[in-house]
Design a protein around this motif. Structure first.
Motif, mmCIF file in Angstrom:
data_model
loop_
_atom_site.group_PDB
_atom_site.id
_atom_site.type_symbol
_atom_site.label_atom_id
_atom_site.label_comp_id
_atom_site.label_asym_id
_atom_site.label_seq_id
_atom_site.Cartn_x
_atom_site.Cartn_y
_atom_site.Cartn_z
ATOM 1 N N PRO B 19 0.811 -1.225 0.000
ATOM 2 C CA PRO B 19 0.000 0.000 0.000
ATOM 3 C C PRO B 19 0.847 1.279 0.000
ATOM 4 O O PRO B 19 0.450 2.280 -0.594
ATOM 5 N N GLY B 20 2.022 1.246 0.609
ATOM 6 C CA GLY B 20 2.858 2.440 0.701
ATOM 7 C C GLY B 20 3.278 2.976 -0.656
ATOM 8 O O GLY B 20 3.316 4.192 -0.880
ATOM 9 N N ILE B 21 3.609 2.102 -1.594
ATOM 10 C CA ILE B 21 4.048 2.584 -2.913
ATOM 11 C C ILE B 21 2.839 3.088 -3.714
ATOM 12 O O ILE B 21 2.965 4.034 -4.503
ATOM 13 N N HIS B 22 1.687 2.512 -3.452
ATOM 14 C CA HIS B 22 0.480 3.005 -4.122
ATOM 15 C C HIS B 22 0.113 4.402 -3.616
ATOM 16 O O HIS B 22 -0.255 5.281 -4.395
ATOM 17 N N ALA B 23 0.303 4.611 -2.321
ATOM 18 C CA ALA B 23 0.060 5.954 -1.760
ATOM 19 C C ALA B 23 1.051 6.960 -2.353
ATOM 20 O O ALA B 23 0.690 8.113 -2.633
ATOM 21 N N LEU B 24 2.286 6.522 -2.565
ATOM 22 C CA LEU B 24 3.311 7.428 -3.098
ATOM 23 C C LEU B 24 3.012 7.789 -4.558
ATOM 24 O O LEU B 24 3.158 8.949 -4.966
ATOM 25 N N VAL B 25 2.572 6.812 -5.332
ATOM 26 C CA VAL B 25 2.201 7.094 -6.728
ATOM 27 C C VAL B 25 1.058 8.116 -6.765
ATOM 28 O O VAL B 25 1.108 9.091 -7.522
ATOM 29 N N GLU B 26 0.049 7.922 -5.927
ATOM 30 C CA GLU B 26 -1.062 8.884 -5.885
ATOM 31 C C GLU B 26 -0.557 10.271 -5.503
ATOM 32 O O GLU B 26 -1.012 11.278 -6.039
ATOM 33 N N GLY B 90 17.806 6.909 -19.490
ATOM 34 C CA GLY B 90 18.412 8.160 -19.038
ATOM 35 C C GLY B 90 17.888 8.474 -17.652
ATOM 36 O O GLY B 90 17.040 7.747 -17.123
ATOM 37 N N PRO B 91 18.388 9.546 -17.039
ATOM 38 C CA PRO B 91 17.975 9.858 -15.674
ATOM 39 C C PRO B 91 16.588 10.516 -15.627
ATOM 40 O O PRO B 91 16.292 11.385 -16.437
ATOM 41 N N PRO B 92 15.730 10.095 -14.686
ATOM 42 C CA PRO B 92 14.488 10.849 -14.467
ATOM 43 C C PRO B 92 14.804 12.180 -13.800
ATOM 44 O O PRO B 92 15.945 12.433 -13.405
ATOM 45 N N ASP B 93 13.794 13.044 -13.660
ATOM 46 C CA ASP B 93 14.005 14.341 -13.000
ATOM 47 C C ASP B 93 13.975 14.215 -11.486
ATOM 48 O O ASP B 93 14.476 15.085 -10.771
ATOM 49 N N LEU B 94 13.359 13.112 -11.009
ATOM 50 C CA LEU B 94 13.244 12.909 -9.563
ATOM 51 C C LEU B 94 13.052 11.416 -9.321
ATOM 52 O O LEU B 94 12.374 10.743 -10.098
ATOM 53 N N CYS B 95 13.652 10.923 -8.239
ATOM 54 C CA CYS B 95 13.370 9.555 -7.793
ATOM 55 C C CYS B 95 12.791 9.624 -6.390
ATOM 56 O O CYS B 95 13.379 10.247 -5.503
ATOM 57 N N VAL B 96 11.624 9.017 -6.202
ATOM 58 C CA VAL B 96 11.014 8.948 -4.870
ATOM 59 C C VAL B 96 10.890 7.477 -4.487
ATOM 60 O O VAL B 96 10.499 6.646 -5.299
ATOM 61 N N SER B 97 11.246 7.159 -3.248
ATOM 62 C CA SER B 97 11.261 5.773 -2.798
ATOM 63 C C SER B 97 10.401 5.643 -1.545
ATOM 64 O O SER B 97 10.474 6.458 -0.641
ATOM 65 N N GLY B 98 9.558 4.608 -1.529
ATOM 66 C CA GLY B 98 8.677 4.396 -0.375
ATOM 67 C C GLY B 98 7.228 4.246 -0.820
ATOM 68 O O GLY B 98 6.991 3.818 -1.926
ATOM 69 N N ILE B 99 6.301 4.696 -0.061
ATOM 70 C CA ILE B 99 6.436 5.105 1.329
ATOM 71 C C ILE B 99 6.654 3.834 2.134
ATOM 72 O O ILE B 99 5.808 2.931 2.090
ATOM 73 N N ASN B 100 7.755 3.782 2.866
ATOM 74 C CA ASN B 100 8.101 2.562 3.587
ATOM 75 C C ASN B 100 7.123 2.310 4.742
ATOM 76 O O ASN B 100 6.736 3.232 5.442
ATOM 77 N N HIS B 101 6.772 1.031 4.907
ATOM 78 C CA HIS B 101 5.991 0.626 6.077
ATOM 79 C C HIS B 101 6.975 0.429 7.230
ATOM 80 O O HIS B 101 7.564 -0.649 7.380
ATOM 81 N N GLY B 102 7.182 1.449 8.037
ATOM 82 C CA GLY B 102 8.118 1.354 9.162
ATOM 83 C C GLY B 102 9.198 2.421 9.072
ATOM 84 O O GLY B 102 9.506 2.928 7.994
ATOM 85 N N ALA B 103 9.783 2.731 10.214
ATOM 86 C CA ALA B 103 10.740 3.838 10.344
ATOM 87 C C ALA B 103 12.057 3.568 9.620
ATOM 88 O O ALA B 103 12.555 2.442 9.621
#
Lengths: 257, 257
Positions: B19-26, B90-103
């Motif tokens: 669910p965390g990566i789906h929340a991040l995509v949204e 090629g490189p994207p303009d931004l990379c976002v990773s997560g949202i991780n479940h846990g600290a």
């Protein structure tokens, strides 16, 4: 009164049968009581991975003469954790990792299981150092690297580094007589440029082999890559506090949140 | 003339169905053209591991509506490398990773596959950030974390960080109305104290489960742990140059080699 000999934990990422770890055991044996805990299979490129969701195995092996040794089914970091908790029942006086078959200078410190094992020990407050020889071959000549490992291990036993730090040591492939010195360096700014090798399996489905070329982006003469190219053994003091303090100050100036 | 929309690569370590990566995509969908490349199985605790000796698979999947998405058989770092070389070319303009479940605050940055994916992007010169919510549960509420992810991603697209850096963002489990702010922090000095759970299998052979307790050794009020405990979202600027410059200077004073 008997003098207490220091306890030295030896580990690596190439696995417990690699010539490099045998050279390292020979190098540090005169300095204390040596215990080996190393992976039972190759763990190169495992970085700081730990094993979650799968239990670990630990088996005593007879591979180092009279030296107590264990192989572990986990990553190099798992080896250090298990050694401390289940074999030594406390921190050793020194952790040495390697001698790695192949370079761990510059950005390779991030990918290397050898350096991550040493870093795990440092996180646990153990004086710690990783050694690597710039020679991937199974039958590499570890005599110079072994000499360096003994001298630097003795140095660390006499002058432990402050908490939060470890050393990353790389040894060039040159005759001992040609070595100009052991040089304190910073990590060169470098990266791997990937080009995955794309192939098709017998079922017609694609698969990819990771491959890449090393690219040094750094022209500084104070880097590990420079030192190694100019006849020095390189030593980089490494920390695991990854905070970028200068950037923190800089972006705080107009932080909008 | 059409305006070019920024390309945003989304990845994680919990796997592409979390669910965390789906929340991040949204969260980042309104900011650009989103492409997802994420592991096909859980990769928590994989640190900066890469896959050597085993080829990788990459399969397009239909899990995010009209968003292009691929699952990869490798580690989070492999995902970023493959995305750049074989999908985005090629490189994207931004990379976002997560949202991780846990600290992923404090020392967890070292073990985290989520943060290592973001770090790999940063090594490749891509503006990059990892997001984590302090809630391990599958059905965690990602609404506040999603809001934070959108705001910080927009900030990074407008003001890219200098090369060599990324952000580590952790979100506490509190109602959005109770959040005091998004606070720039340093990595708290902390560690995991391991106690392996030793068991015996039906064949009478021992095995070990990794378990441990988190120990915060840091009383500072400028750390990520402090911020999270006091109602803030924590943001740590992270670097991958691990050189300990102060120590280098200090030991150079009486370096005997």
């Amino acid at each position: 009164m008997m003098e207490q000999r220091p306890v030295i934990l030896v580990t690596n990422d190439d696995d417990i049968t690699a010539p490099g770890i045998h050279a390292l055991v020979e190098a540090v044996k005169p300095l204390g009581k040596v215990v080996v805990v190393a992976p039972d299979r190759p763990q190169s490129g495992k970085g700081h991975a730990i094993t979650l969701g799968v239990p670990l195995r630990l088996d005593q092996v007879d591979l180092f003469g009279d030296i107590e040794a264990y192989q572990c089914s986990g990553t190099p970091v798992d080896c250090v954790k298990l050694a401390r908790d289940k074999i030594l029942h406390g921190p050793p006086d020194l952790c040495v990792s390697g001698i790695n078959h192949g370079a761990n200078h510059s950005i390779n410190v991030i990918y290397s299981g050898t350096m991550s094992a040493a870093m795990e020990a440092a996180i646990e407050g153990i004086p710690s150092v990783g050694f690597s020889l710039l020679d991937y071959r199974f039958d590499a000549d570890f005599s110079l690297a072994g000499q360096v490992a003994r001298n630097l291990s003795r140095y660390l036993l006499e002058k432990p580094l402050p908490y939060g730090t470890l050393l990353n040591v790389n040894v060039p492939i040159i005759p001992a007589a040609a070595v100009k010195g052991i040089r304190l360096c910073r990590q060169a700014n470098a990266k791997w440029v990937e080009e995955f090798d794309e192939r098709t399996d017998p079922q017609g489905k694609k698969y990819y082999w990771l491959t890449g070329e090393f690219e040094n982006l750094d022209e500084g003469e104070d880097t590990d890559v420079w030192a190694l190219e100019h006849g020095y053994v390189s030593v980089v003091p490494v920390r695991f506090d990854l905070t970028h303090y200068e950037l923190k100050q800089q972006i705080a100036k107009d932080w909008p949140f």
